[in-house]
Write a protein that holds these residues in place. Structure first.
Motif, PDB file in Angstrom:
ATOM      1  N   ARG A  51     -45.842   2.899  -0.004  1.00 18.16           N
ATOM      2  CA  ARG A  51     -45.590   4.258   0.506  1.00 18.16           C
ATOM      3  C   ARG A  51     -46.921   4.994   0.620  1.00 18.16           C
ATOM      4  N   PHE A  52     -46.941   6.055   1.454  1.00 23.32           N
ATOM      5  CA  PHE A  52     -48.130   6.883   1.648  1.00 23.32           C
ATOM      6  C   PHE A  52     -47.906   8.239   0.978  1.00 23.32           C
ATOM      7  N   ASP A  53     -48.966   8.791   0.381  1.00 25.77           N
ATOM      8  CA  ASP A  53     -48.851  10.135  -0.162  1.00 25.77           C
ATOM      9  C   ASP A  53     -49.388  11.143   0.852  1.00 25.77           C
ATOM     10  N   ARG A  54     -49.409  12.416   0.475  1.00 22.31           N
ATOM     11  CA  ARG A  54     -49.796  13.464   1.430  1.00 22.31           C
ATOM     12  C   ARG A  54     -51.284  13.424   1.773  1.00 22.31           C
ATOM     13  N   HIS A  55     -52.077  12.689   0.981  1.00 25.21           N
ATOM     14  CA  HIS A  55     -53.510  12.561   1.265  1.00 25.21           C
ATOM     15  C   HIS A  55     -53.802  11.370   2.177  1.00 25.21           C
ATOM     16  N   GLY A  56     -52.758  10.636   2.545  1.00 26.79           N
ATOM     17  CA  GLY A  56     -52.946   9.471   3.406  1.00 26.79           C
ATOM     18  C   GLY A  56     -53.277   8.194   2.645  1.00 26.79           C
ATOM     19  N   THR A  57     -53.157   8.187   1.332  1.00 29.44           N
ATOM     20  CA  THR A  57     -53.406   6.981   0.540  1.00 29.44           C
ATOM     21  C   THR A  57     -52.151   6.118   0.499  1.00 29.44           C
ATOM     22  N   GLN A  58     -52.304   4.838   0.758  1.00 30.02           N
ATOM     23  CA  GLN A  58     -51.187   3.905   0.696  1.00 30.02           C
ATOM     24  C   GLN A  58     -51.123   3.281  -0.700  1.00 30.02           C
ATOM     25  N   PHE A  59     -49.980   3.437  -1.360  1.00 32.10           N
ATOM     26  CA  PHE A  59     -49.761   2.822  -2.669  1.00 32.10           C
ATOM     27  C   PHE A  59     -48.920   1.563  -2.475  1.00 32.10           C
ATOM     28  N   VAL A  60     -49.390   0.445  -3.046  1.00 30.01           N
ATOM     29  CA  VAL A  60     -48.764  -0.855  -2.791  1.00 30.01           C
ATOM     30  C   VAL A  60     -48.536  -1.608  -4.092  1.00 30.01           C
ATOM     31  N   ILE A  61     -47.385  -2.237  -4.221  1.00 33.39           N
ATOM     32  CA  ILE A  61     -47.154  -3.257  -5.244  1.00 33.39           C
ATOM     33  C   ILE A  61     -47.043  -4.577  -4.502  1.00 33.39           C
ATOM     34  N   ALA A  62     -47.982  -5.484  -4.771  1.00 35.77           N
ATOM     35  CA  ALA A  62     -48.061  -6.732  -4.016  1.00 35.77           C
ATOM     36  C   ALA A  62     -47.448  -7.893  -4.799  1.00 35.77           C
ATOM     37  N   ILE A  64     -48.593 -10.940  -5.780  1.00 30.75           N
ATOM     38  CA  ILE A  64     -49.323 -11.748  -6.762  1.00 30.75           C
ATOM     39  C   ILE A  64     -49.935 -10.805  -7.798  1.00 30.75           C
ATOM     40  N   PRO A  65     -49.330 -10.732  -9.007  1.00 28.23           N
ATOM     41  CA  PRO A  65     -49.744  -9.715  -9.986  1.00 28.23           C
ATOM     42  C   PRO A  65     -50.927 -10.145 -10.848  1.00 28.23           C
ATOM     43  N   LEU A  66     -51.957 -10.697 -10.228  1.00 24.88           N
ATOM     44  CA  LEU A  66     -53.112 -11.189 -10.989  1.00 24.88           C
ATOM     45  C   LEU A  66     -54.373 -10.388 -10.682  1.00 24.88           C
ATOM     46  N   GLY A  67     -54.212  -9.147 -10.325  1.00 31.52           N
ATOM     47  CA  GLY A  67     -55.361  -8.307 -10.012  1.00 31.52           C
ATOM     48  C   GLY A  67     -54.910  -7.041  -9.322  1.00 31.52           C
ATOM     49  N   GLY A  68     -55.837  -6.383  -8.685  1.00 31.10           N
ATOM     50  CA  GLY A  68     -55.539  -5.165  -7.963  1.00 31.10           C
ATOM     51  C   GLY A  68     -56.828  -4.578  -7.427  1.00 31.10           C
ATOM     52  N   TYR A  69     -56.715  -3.548  -6.620  1.00 26.51           N
ATOM     53  CA  TYR A  69     -57.923  -2.943  -6.064  1.00 26.51           C
ATOM     54  C   TYR A  69     -57.628  -1.549  -5.524  1.00 26.51           C
ATOM     55  N   VAL A  70     -58.707  -0.768  -5.427  1.00 24.05           N
ATOM     56  CA  VAL A  70     -58.668   0.532  -4.763  1.00 24.05           C
ATOM     57  C   VAL A  70     -59.606   0.441  -3.568  1.00 24.05           C
ATOM     58  N   LYS A  71     -59.078   0.619  -2.364  1.00 27.00           N
ATOM     59  CA  LYS A  71     -59.892   0.562  -1.147  1.00 27.00           C
ATOM     60  C   LYS A  71     -60.251   1.976  -0.722  1.00 27.00           C
ATOM     61  N   MET A  72     -61.558   2.243  -0.625  1.00 31.06           N
ATOM     62  CA  MET A  72     -62.047   3.575  -0.255  1.00 31.06           C
ATOM     63  C   MET A  72     -62.697   3.542   1.132  1.00 31.06           C
ATOM     64  N   LEU A  73     -62.735   4.664   1.782  1.00 30.36           N
ATOM     65  CA  LEU A  73     -63.367   4.758   3.094  1.00 30.36           C
ATOM     66  C   LEU A  73     -64.844   4.402   2.974  1.00 30.36           C
ATOM     67  N   ASP A  74     -65.310   3.519   3.871  1.00 28.57           N
ATOM     68  CA  ASP A  74     -66.692   3.050   3.856  1.00 28.57           C
ATOM     69  C   ASP A  74     -67.163   2.947   5.293  1.00 28.57           C
ATOM     70  N   THR A  75     -68.291   3.588   5.614  1.00 24.57           N
ATOM     71  CA  THR A  75     -68.777   3.610   6.998  1.00 24.57           C
ATOM     72  C   THR A  75     -69.107   2.211   7.512  1.00 24.57           C
ATOM     73  N   ARG A  76     -69.437   1.292   6.614  1.00 22.72           N
ATOM     74  CA  ARG A  76     -69.801  -0.065   7.032  1.00 22.72           C
ATOM     75  C   ARG A  76     -68.605  -0.866   7.513  1.00 22.72           C
ATOM     76  N   GLU A  77     -67.410  -0.353   7.256  1.00 22.89           N
ATOM     77  CA  GLU A  77     -66.199  -1.078   7.655  1.00 22.89           C
ATOM     78  C   GLU A  77     -65.454  -0.373   8.773  1.00 22.89           C
ATOM     79  N   VAL A  78     -66.041   0.688   9.323  1.00 22.80           N
ATOM     80  CA  VAL A  78     -65.382   1.447  10.381  1.00 22.80           C
ATOM     81  C   VAL A  78     -65.886   0.981  11.738  1.00 22.80           C
ATOM     82  N   GLU A  79     -64.950   0.730  12.630  1.00 24.69           N
ATOM     83  CA  GLU A  79     -65.316   0.329  13.999  1.00 24.69           C
ATOM     84  C   GLU A  79     -64.777   1.358  14.985  1.00 24.69           C
ATOM     85  N   GLY A  80     -65.540   1.594  16.074  1.00 23.23           N
ATOM     86  CA  GLY A  80     -65.088   2.497  17.127  1.00 23.23           C
ATOM     87  C   GLY A  80     -65.357   3.956  16.804  1.00 23.23           C
TER      88      GLY A  80
END
Length: 457
Positions: A51-62, A64-80
């Protein structure tokens, strides 16, 4: 089936809880420092819930429960084209101090979890054995220890219970380092005894250390009741069954389970059957059991094979005779000191592994974690909280190692950037990521290999 489902379930609970807390540290600090968080994922792989919150962050339960991550906006990964405000809140545009704070937040939150869990443990009351010696053998016997000695300190550090004493003795044993143990003997006289751990064989398997050191706590006798009888063993073929209470072996009276193995080794001989008398349903029955020679125990000081008949002890709950319980303030102080002691011991063990002074067989992977999680959960809330605290602290320490791909590797990059005034090149960072990945996969592979060996040997 439950012996598989239980560990798997408690592994998911353990990793899910601790990883969520770790990633929440990254997430909340990033938010507070104005970084846009794109995704907060617990686990890897396909999303089971999102689900997405009001800030546009997607919360996910995946899946394979052997880890996790927080993905943040990074200019090196933006295209266009993204517009004039599209890159507002990018992680890599924040000052290096802010990036270091966000990266360190995960391990710091694991450390906070450790202290909080131990605080609850010491307020609820942690069952333990009093630090009173119940039996001595091997090195302890040669060093002059006596039954009834109450251990008051190990290496100059006071101890409150048997767990404290045994962990410090085991740490010294891994180093093959003599250690001074303060005791009050059965007559009430304070003494210092030097436990000569330098005499332990260098090739001794780490798992045999407690036995070879030879110190055991005072505790209730273990009834000589058979719990397991493998179908292909000599005992099963002779007719012994779970629930049988052993009365005698070769005419020698058996009062405690610890007497069973000793009696078998004393009386067994090639081709000769042992007369084992048991009590079953209130009646005495005699069985002729022919033992066989098993393999020598790994790392034993002598390579002489041991005689086995194929029986296991019936599980009994330990009879703890001490409870470590404190008020809220004292419990917090105890939680801090216990966290510090565990941190020091863990770093010491890692250091000894790197220098070769300690075996890498001490490493455990997900199988060991699952088994320990299940066992601690079965023993109750206090034991499960103690286990969670230990794993959370291990996650904090592991993630702070200066290995690219871990938080510690990121902190190392930012430290270099703060010194040289500019970030490392993308090429160097990518190369570091590959090196870190190889190291991490190798470490996980070794831990899994150790798990498999422990469960098939």
């Amino acid at each position: 089936m439950s012996h598989v489902l239980g560990p798997v379930w408690w592994l998911i609970v353990t990793l899910g809880l601790l990883i969520t807390f770790h990633e929440y540290g990254h997430f909340i600090v990033a938010r507070r420092l104005g970084v846009k968080v794109l995704k907060f994922s617990v686990g890897f792989g396909p999303a089971l819930w999102s689900r997405f919150d009001r800030h546009g962050t997607q919360f996910v339960i995946a899946a394979i429960p052997l880890g996790g991550y927080v993905k943040m906006l990074d200019t090196r990964e933006v295209e266009g084209a993204v517009g004039p405000t599209g890159l507002a809140g990018a992680f890599d545009r924040k000052p290096v101090g802010a990036r270091m704070a966000i990266t360190a937040a995960g391990p710091v939150f694991n450390l906070v979890f450790t202290i909080a869990a131990l605080w609850l443990v010491f307020m609820l009351g942690k069952p333990d054995f009093q630090p009173v010696v119940g039996s001595v053998d091997h090195v302890a016997a040669a060093s002059g220890f006596q039954v009834g000695d109450r251990i008051t300190s190990v290496g100059g550090r006071p101890v409150d219970a048997w767990t404290d004493a045994s962990l410090r003795v085991l740490t010294a044993g891994m180093d093959r380092r003599d250690v001074v143990v303060g005791v009050v003997d059965a007559a009430g006289t304070a003494r210092e005894r030097t436990l000569a751990l330098s005499k332990l064989p260098a090739e001794l398997d780490q798992h045999r250390l407690p036995e070879e050191i030879g110190l055991a706590p005072r505790q209730q006798p273990v009834p000589p009741v058979i719990g397991g009888v493998p179908a292909d063993g000599a005992a099963a073929k002779a007719g012994l069954a779970p629930g049988d209470r052993i009365v005698s072996i070769a005419g020698e009276t058996i009062k405690d389970w610890r007497d069973v193995s000793e009696a078998i080794q004393r009386h067994a001989a090639a081709g000769r059957a042992l007369d084992i008398v048991v009590e079953r349903d209130g009646q005495s029955k005699s069985f002729q059991v022919t033992p066989r020679q098993g393999d020598p125990e790994p790392g034993a000081a002598d390579a002489k094979p041991r005689w086995v008949v194929g029986i296991g002890v019936q599980r009994v709950d330990p009879h703890y005779d001490a409870t470590l319980r404190y008020g809220p303030v004292a419990a917090l102080g105890k939680a801090f000191s216990e966290t510090w002691n565990q941190t020091r011991d863990t770093l010491g063990l890692l250091g000894r592994m790197v220098t070769g002074e300690s075996s890498v067989k001490n490493l455990g992977g997900v199988i060991s974690i699952a088994q320990a999680a299940d066992s601690s959960a079965q023993n109750g809330l206090v034991w499960f909280l103690t286990f969670l605290a230990a794993i959370s602290l291990s996650l904090a320490i592991l993630n702070l190692l200066p290995i690219p791909i871990l938080d510690g590797g990121g902190l190392l990059y930012y430290l270099i950037e703060s010194i040289k005034g500019s970030p490392l090149s993308d090429r160097v960072q990518i190369a570091g990521q590959y090196v870190g990945l190889v190291l991490l996969v190798g470490l996980m592979g070794l831990a899994l290999y150790n798990d498999i060996l422990r469960n098939v040997s």
